[in-house]
Design a protein around this motif. Sequence first.
Motif, PDB file in Angstrom:
ATOM      1  N   THR A  91       0.808  -1.223   0.000  1.00  0.00           N
ATOM      2  CA  THR A  91       0.000   0.000   0.000  1.00  0.00           C
ATOM      3  C   THR A  91       0.841   1.272   0.000  1.00  0.00           C
ATOM      4  O   THR A  91       0.714   2.112  -0.887  1.00  0.00           O
ATOM      5  CB  THR A  91      -0.945   0.012   1.226  1.00  0.00           C
ATOM      6  N   CYS A  92       1.708   1.405   0.969  1.00  0.00           N
ATOM      7  CA  CYS A  92       2.420   2.666   1.205  1.00  0.00           C
ATOM      8  C   CYS A  92       3.446   2.997   0.126  1.00  0.00           C
ATOM      9  O   CYS A  92       3.707   4.170  -0.154  1.00  0.00           O
ATOM     10  CB  CYS A  92       3.125   2.618   2.556  1.00  0.00           C
ATOM     11  N   VAL A  93       4.023   1.969  -0.471  1.00  0.00           N
ATOM     12  CA  VAL A  93       5.072   2.143  -1.464  1.00  0.00           C
ATOM     13  C   VAL A  93       4.629   3.029  -2.628  1.00  0.00           C
ATOM     14  O   VAL A  93       5.444   3.733  -3.225  1.00  0.00           O
ATOM     15  CB  VAL A  93       5.588   0.772  -1.964  1.00  0.00           C
ATOM     16  N   ALA A  94       3.344   3.033  -2.937  1.00  0.00           N
ATOM     17  CA  ALA A  94       2.834   3.794  -4.077  1.00  0.00           C
ATOM     18  C   ALA A  94       3.231   5.267  -3.989  1.00  0.00           C
ATOM     19  O   ALA A  94       3.517   5.889  -5.013  1.00  0.00           O
ATOM     20  CB  ALA A  94       1.316   3.659  -4.166  1.00  0.00           C
ATOM     21  N   CYS A  95       3.277   5.806  -2.797  1.00  0.00           N
ATOM     22  CA  CYS A  95       3.650   7.216  -2.629  1.00  0.00           C
ATOM     23  C   CYS A  95       4.996   7.398  -1.931  1.00  0.00           C
ATOM     24  O   CYS A  95       5.753   8.309  -2.257  1.00  0.00           O
ATOM     25  CB  CYS A  95       2.568   7.950  -1.840  1.00  0.00           C
ATOM     26  N   HIS A  96       5.281   6.546  -0.955  1.00  0.00           N
ATOM     27  CA  HIS A  96       6.476   6.745  -0.142  1.00  0.00           C
ATOM     28  C   HIS A  96       7.769   6.252  -0.785  1.00  0.00           C
ATOM     29  O   HIS A  96       8.848   6.540  -0.270  1.00  0.00           O
ATOM     30  CB  HIS A  96       6.276   6.121   1.242  1.00  0.00           C
ATOM     31  N   ALA A  97       7.697   5.562  -1.896  1.00  0.00           N
ATOM     32  CA  ALA A  97       8.924   5.166  -2.599  1.00  0.00           C
ATOM     33  C   ALA A  97       9.449   6.311  -3.456  1.00  0.00           C
ATOM     34  O   ALA A  97      10.654   6.525  -3.550  1.00  0.00           O
ATOM     35  CB  ALA A  97       8.680   3.933  -3.454  1.00  0.00           C
ATOM     36  N   SER A  98       8.528   7.053  -4.057  1.00  0.00           N
ATOM     37  CA  SER A  98       8.950   8.110  -4.985  1.00  0.00           C
ATOM     38  C   SER A  98       8.700   9.519  -4.462  1.00  0.00           C
ATOM     39  O   SER A  98       9.173  10.485  -5.053  1.00  0.00           O
ATOM     40  CB  SER A  98       8.216   7.937  -6.317  1.00  0.00           C
ATOM     41  N   GLY A  99       7.948   9.661  -3.383  1.00  0.00           N
ATOM     42  CA  GLY A  99       7.676  10.979  -2.827  1.00  0.00           C
ATOM     43  C   GLY A  99       6.493  11.684  -3.469  1.00  0.00           C
ATOM     44  O   GLY A  99       6.405  12.910  -3.445  1.00  0.00           O
ATOM     45  N   VAL A 100       5.576  10.925  -4.043  1.00  0.00           N
ATOM     46  CA  VAL A 100       4.381  11.493  -4.667  1.00  0.00           C
ATOM     47  C   VAL A 100       3.663  12.410  -3.677  1.00  0.00           C
ATOM     48  O   VAL A 100       3.521  12.065  -2.503  1.00  0.00           O
ATOM     49  CB  VAL A 100       3.431  10.360  -5.135  1.00  0.00           C
ATOM     50  N   ALA A 101       3.240  13.576  -4.148  1.00  0.00           N
ATOM     51  CA  ALA A 101       2.480  14.544  -3.343  1.00  0.00           C
ATOM     52  C   ALA A 101       3.183  14.886  -2.030  1.00  0.00           C
ATOM     53  O   ALA A 101       2.546  15.054  -0.995  1.00  0.00           O
ATOM     54  CB  ALA A 101       1.064  14.030  -3.101  1.00  0.00           C
ATOM     55  N   ASN A 102       4.488  14.962  -2.087  1.00  0.00           N
ATOM     56  CA  ASN A 102       5.315  15.310  -0.920  1.00  0.00           C
ATOM     57  C   ASN A 102       5.312  14.265   0.187  1.00  0.00           C
ATOM     58  O   ASN A 102       5.616  14.576   1.333  1.00  0.00           O
ATOM     59  CB  ASN A 102       4.939  16.683  -0.362  1.00  0.00           C
ATOM     60  N   ALA A 103       4.970  13.041  -0.128  1.00  0.00           N
ATOM     61  CA  ALA A 103       5.067  11.971   0.867  1.00  0.00           C
ATOM     62  C   ALA A 103       6.550  11.760   1.178  1.00  0.00           C
ATOM     63  O   ALA A 103       7.369  11.696   0.262  1.00  0.00           O
ATOM     64  CB  ALA A 103       4.472  10.676   0.316  1.00  0.00           C
ATOM     65  N   PRO A 104       6.910  11.673   2.449  1.00  0.00           N
ATOM     66  CA  PRO A 104       8.328  11.451   2.766  1.00  0.00           C
ATOM     67  C   PRO A 104       8.772  10.070   2.284  1.00  0.00           C
ATOM     68  O   PRO A 104       8.088   9.077   2.519  1.00  0.00           O
ATOM     69  CB  PRO A 104       8.382  11.553   4.289  1.00  0.00           C
ATOM     70  N   LYS A 105       9.887  10.044   1.592  1.00  0.00           N
ATOM     71  CA  LYS A 105      10.391   8.773   1.062  1.00  0.00           C
ATOM     72  C   LYS A 105      10.926   7.891   2.193  1.00  0.00           C
ATOM     73  O   LYS A 105      11.482   8.384   3.179  1.00  0.00           O
ATOM     74  CB  LYS A 105      11.518   9.026   0.063  1.00  0.00           C
ATOM     75  N   LEU A 106      10.740   6.611   1.999  1.00  0.00           N
ATOM     76  CA  LEU A 106      11.258   5.639   2.955  1.00  0.00           C
ATOM     77  C   LEU A 106      12.760   5.849   3.101  1.00  0.00           C
ATOM     78  O   LEU A 106      13.487   5.915   2.112  1.00  0.00           O
ATOM     79  CB  LEU A 106      10.982   4.209   2.480  1.00  0.00           C
ATOM     80  N   GLY A 107      13.228   6.010   4.327  1.00  0.00           N
ATOM     81  CA  GLY A 107      14.650   6.157   4.593  1.00  0.00           C
ATOM     82  C   GLY A 107      15.189   7.570   4.539  1.00  0.00           C
ATOM     83  O   GLY A 107      16.350   7.808   4.859  1.00  0.00           O
ATOM     84  N   ASP A 108      14.376   8.554   4.162  1.00  0.00           N
ATOM     85  CA  ASP A 108      14.820   9.954   4.062  1.00  0.00           C
ATOM     86  C   ASP A 108      14.701  10.617   5.434  1.00  0.00           C
ATOM     87  O   ASP A 108      13.641  11.140   5.802  1.00  0.00           O
ATOM     88  CB  ASP A 108      13.974  10.683   3.018  1.00  0.00           C
ATOM     89  N   LYS A 109      15.801  10.615   6.177  1.00  0.00           N
ATOM     90  CA  LYS A 109      15.788  11.111   7.555  1.00  0.00           C
ATOM     91  C   LYS A 109      15.350  12.568   7.650  1.00  0.00           C
ATOM     92  O   LYS A 109      14.599  12.938   8.546  1.00  0.00           O
ATOM     93  CB  LYS A 109      17.168  10.935   8.197  1.00  0.00           C
ATOM     94  N   ALA A 110      15.813  13.408   6.740  1.00  0.00           N
ATOM     95  CA  ALA A 110      15.455  14.826   6.793  1.00  0.00           C
ATOM     96  C   ALA A 110      13.958  15.035   6.583  1.00  0.00           C
ATOM     97  O   ALA A 110      13.326  15.832   7.281  1.00  0.00           O
ATOM     98  CB  ALA A 110      16.253  15.606   5.744  1.00  0.00           C
TER      99      ALA A 110
END
Length: 100
Positions: free
Chosen positions: A31-50
């Motif tokens: 589910t989450c990968v759809a946005c959090h892998a690429s940062g769609v709509a400003n979703a924080p990417k997996l592993g992006d600490k900042a």
Amino acid sequence: MKSISVVAAVAAVLLSPVAQAADGKAVYEATCVACHASGVANAPKLGDKAAWAPRVATGKDALVKSVLTGKGAMPPKAGNANLKDDDIKAAVDYMLASVK
């Protein structure tokens, strides 16, 4: 014959969804990968600490609530109405672990 029915009953309990713990990585990948892998709509990417830092500062409970109710472009339950609260908590744990 009796031992076969006992084995079948035990297998049914062990394989039931209730008996299995939520798998955060599996929920993320489904589910989450759809946005959090690429940062769609400003979703924080997996592993992006900042990107995750301000969200981590709000605490896990606030993050789980955001997923349950929706936030910004993310609909409630990340668009997957079939997710249980434990699934969401496990996915949040998985994503938070990626930024520790």
